[in-house]
Scaffold this motif. Structure first.
Motif, PDB file in Angstrom:
ATOM      1  N   MET A   1      39.081  49.134  30.600  1.00 10.27           N
ATOM      2  CA  MET A   1      40.471  49.565  30.393  1.00 10.27           C
ATOM      3  C   MET A   1      41.437  48.810  31.297  1.00 10.27           C
ATOM      4  N   ASP A   2      41.028  48.518  32.504  1.00 11.87           N
ATOM      5  CA  ASP A   2      41.779  47.621  33.368  1.00 11.87           C
ATOM      6  C   ASP A   2      40.801  46.970  34.331  1.00 11.87           C
ATOM      7  N   GLY A   3      41.298  46.125  35.206  1.00 15.70           N
ATOM      8  CA  GLY A   3      40.396  45.441  36.123  1.00 15.70           C
ATOM      9  C   GLY A   3      41.121  44.347  36.871  1.00 15.70           C
ATOM     10  N   TYR A   4      40.397  43.691  37.766  1.00 11.25           N
ATOM     11  CA  TYR A   4      40.983  42.592  38.527  1.00 11.25           C
ATOM     12  C   TYR A   4      41.094  41.357  37.632  1.00 11.25           C
ATOM     13  N   THR A   5      42.229  40.683  37.706  1.00 12.85           N
ATOM     14  CA  THR A   5      42.436  39.493  36.891  1.00 12.85           C
ATOM     15  C   THR A   5      41.841  38.251  37.544  1.00 12.85           C
ATOM     16  N   GLY A   6      41.447  38.355  38.797  1.00 12.26           N
ATOM     17  CA  GLY A   6      40.791  37.251  39.488  1.00 12.26           C
ATOM     18  C   GLY A   6      39.946  37.796  40.618  1.00 12.26           C
ATOM     19  N   ILE A   7      38.805  37.158  40.880  1.00 14.22           N
ATOM     20  CA  ILE A   7      37.904  37.581  41.954  1.00 14.22           C
ATOM     21  C   ILE A   7      37.884  36.480  43.003  1.00 14.22           C
ATOM     22  N   PHE A   8      38.166  36.842  44.252  1.00 17.29           N
ATOM     23  CA  PHE A   8      38.204  35.870  45.329  1.00 17.29           C
ATOM     24  C   PHE A   8      37.240  36.299  46.437  1.00 17.29           C
ATOM     25  N   GLY A   9      36.745  35.325  47.192  1.00 15.52           N
ATOM     26  CA  GLY A   9      35.932  35.656  48.352  1.00 15.52           C
ATOM     27  C   GLY A   9      34.494  35.928  48.015  1.00 15.52           C
ATOM     28  N   ASP A  10      33.856  36.751  48.841  1.00 14.34           N
ATOM     29  CA  ASP A  10      32.416  36.960  48.768  1.00 14.34           C
ATOM     30  C   ASP A  10      32.023  38.255  48.068  1.00 14.34           C
ATOM     31  N   TYR A  11      32.870  38.786  47.199  1.00 14.85           N
ATOM     32  CA  TYR A  11      32.513  40.010  46.490  1.00 14.85           C
ATOM     33  C   TYR A  11      31.337  39.732  45.560  1.00 14.85           C
ATOM     34  N   ASP A  12      30.418  40.675  45.498  1.00 18.30           N
ATOM     35  CA  ASP A  12      29.151  40.486  44.793  1.00 18.30           C
ATOM     36  C   ASP A  12      29.340  40.535  43.281  1.00 18.30           C
ATOM     37  N   LEU A  13      29.122  39.397  42.640  1.00 18.65           N
ATOM     38  CA  LEU A  13      29.120  39.324  41.181  1.00 18.65           C
ATOM     39  C   LEU A  13      27.748  38.919  40.665  1.00 18.65           C
ATOM     40  N   SER A  14      26.726  39.016  41.531  1.00 18.14           N
ATOM     41  CA  SER A  14      25.402  38.503  41.179  1.00 18.14           C
ATOM     42  C   SER A  14      24.801  39.282  40.018  1.00 18.14           C
TER      43      SER A  14
END
Length: 527
Positions: free
Chosen positions: A421-434
């Motif tokens: 429904m919504d969310g971050y439009t960009g991911i920066f740094g060391d946040y875990d997307l593995s």
């Protein structure tokens, strides 16, 4: 990196240390200040403000350079300025309204003073993510369409629509129609802002009752749901010492009530969100069992996405897209992902499958605040992005390995898309997307794409347009620029280009609009 904005800094613009707000404003705030801030907050007015500053305020050459590079409005700083102005408001009538220009400089100076508070330098990555999220603005036409199709027309929502009317003494369709009408009215006013006087910007319910099919009492009940008075403010003023409490309050009540009949919007994005994003919370609040509402709406959200996919596949002009719905497998003990689009790209000579996992999820409330913790950001990423994509990867590989589908085969190229429904439009740094490396090895992976509902709608618009490139090429092209722009920006640039005409999608949206704004603006005599 695009879609990240440089905020105007008082010292860089004016060449001196920032004073206190009280030194700029004094203790007595004129209502014209509120209307001027409201006009500047409806949408990003940076080009107009920059031009006005250059023409009307003597600046050094360094100040001019900083002005041309900076963004003054449409930020959390506007929210802080609202807090100060309302605290010091002494009168409420526009008896001597003055011209907009007499309030401009004070508002602009105040915003540049407050901008200093916005950036927590200890967490630049979190700031960049919230910067993008804060500037992100959901298309209000598409919000209207979503509400009509996933709330009003949905049989599963019938009970909740009735609960909404009982709780607020307001019909859901009247609510949607009024805010649709107001949003279009203010958006038009914002487009000709140079000719708008502060008092004209104010909503007058008596005037509105003459232009629409609702009377003043009906209009007032709807506006009371999403507005606050000076007395409401005073009753909760101590809570607003916590800046995040103030921002939460304005999301729920984005109109300020000058009197029983007169209102001004706090911020364009917040007012537009009343059409769907905030309406969702109002319906949930009125639901007898909120958790059950969440479950039921999750199904309606999935249905909305599936219907849109089917429309895109049916109306595609150049590519023979095919739709595969969710199915059971492994002796009916497991379920596939929510939807699949499969097709052959004849130019690249590959068979493609887009796996779509739909979750009616939102960023955590704790992550919507001005300076969220890294933990809250990560938890929001997990529920809106990582978990749905991991689920889709795992399920698809399981189906392929067990040979449970004639369509999902190992020789095809797979693109995975999560829709929230919504969310971050960009991911920066060391946040875990593995995601599981095992799954990557089992299939030909084209890429993974977390998108918001608006980004997905825009993608579907492109697929059913006269734009001839197949979906996999659009996704591959995004892989090359995803460090600079969001997925929504990528597909929006295609969608908004002259070579992308999508009459079928536009008709799909207009059908909902015709049931709201046009109906609402009809003369009461024709009822």
């Amino acid at each position: 990196m695009e879609n990240v904005y440089i905020i105007a800094d008082y010292h860089k613009i004016f060449g001196e240390n920032p004073p206190e707000l009280s030194d700029v404003l004094g203790d007595d705030v004129h209502p014209g200040m509120l209307a001027t801030l409201s006009m500047l907050s409806w949408k990003n007015r940076t080009p107009e403000i920059n031009e006005w500053v250059e023409k009307n305020i003597p600046l050094t050459s360094a100040g001019l350079v900083a002005t041309r590079e900076s963004d003054f409005s449409n930020r959390t700083s506007c929210m802080w300025l609202w807090l100060y102005l309302i605290k010091n408001l002494r009168k409420y009538n526009f008896d001597h309204e003055g011209e907009k220009d007499q309030f401009y400089e004070k508002v602009i100076r105040c915003l540049t003073i407050l901008n200093k508070k916005e950036h927590n330098k200890e967490d630049t990555n979190g700031y960049l993510m919230n910067n993008g999220y804060g500037f992100y603005r959901d298309n209000y036409y598409w919000q209207i369409n979503r509400s009509m199709r996933s709330f009003v027309y949905e049989k599963k929502m019938k009970t909740y629509v009735s609960s909404f009317q009982k709780h607020y003494n307001v019909k859901l369709t009247d609510y949607i129609e009024l805010h649709s009408f107001l949003t279009r009215q203010f958006s038009h006013g914002a487009s000709v802002l140079a000719s708008v006087r502060p008092s004209v910007w104010v909503i007058d319910l008596d005037v509105l009752a003459q232009e629409t099919r609702l009377n003043s009492e009906e209009l007032e009940r709807i506006m009371m749901m999403s507005s606050f008075s000076i007395d409401d403010f005073r009753n909760q003023e101590n809570d607003f010492n916590k800046e995040d409490a103030w921002h939460d309050f304005l999301r729920t009540y984005p109109y300020f009530r000058l009197s029983e009949k007169k209102y001004i919007p706090i911020n364009g994005k917040l007012a537009e969100n009343l059409l769907y994003n905030e309406l969702f919370h109002k319906i949930k609040h009125a639901a007898p069992i909120p958790l059950q509402f969440m479950t039921d709406y999750g199904l309606c959200f999935e249905s909305y996405i599936s219907d849109l996919i089917k429309l895109a596949c049916r109306k595609s002009k150049f590519i023979n897209y095919k739709y595969l719905p969710e199915f059971k497998y492994d002796s009916n003990s497991k379920r596939s992902s929510d939807a699949y689009i499969y097709f052959r790209d004849e130019v690249s000579n590959v068979d493609v499958v887009i796996v779509i996992e739909v979750k009616a999820k939102r960023i955590r409330e704790q992550a919507r605040i001005v300076n969220p913790t890294e933990k809250d950001i990560q938890l929001s990423i997990d529920k809106t992005i990582r978990d749905p994509l991991s689920q889709a990867l795992g399920v698809t590989c399981d189906i392929i390995n067990k040979q449970e589908s004639k369509i999902l085969k190992k020789d095809k190229v797979y693109y995975f898309m999560s829709v929230s429904m919504d969310g971050y439009t960009g991911i920066f740094g060391d946040y875990d997307l593995s995601l599981s490396p095992k799954h990557h090895e089992e299939i030909k992976l084209g890429g993974v794409y977390p998108v918001t509902i608006e980004g997905f709608e825009c993608f579907m618009r492109v697929l059913m347009s006269n734009y001839s490139s197949p979906a996999n090429i659009i996704l591959n092209d995004f892989n090359e620029v995803r460090g600079q722009i969001s997925f929504k920006t990528h597909v929006a640039r295609i969608s908004n280009s002259k070579r992308c005409l999508s009459e079928d999608f536009d008709n799909y949206i207009n059908k909902s609009l015709n049931m709201t704004v046009n109906n609402f603006a009809a003369s009461r005599k024709n009822e």
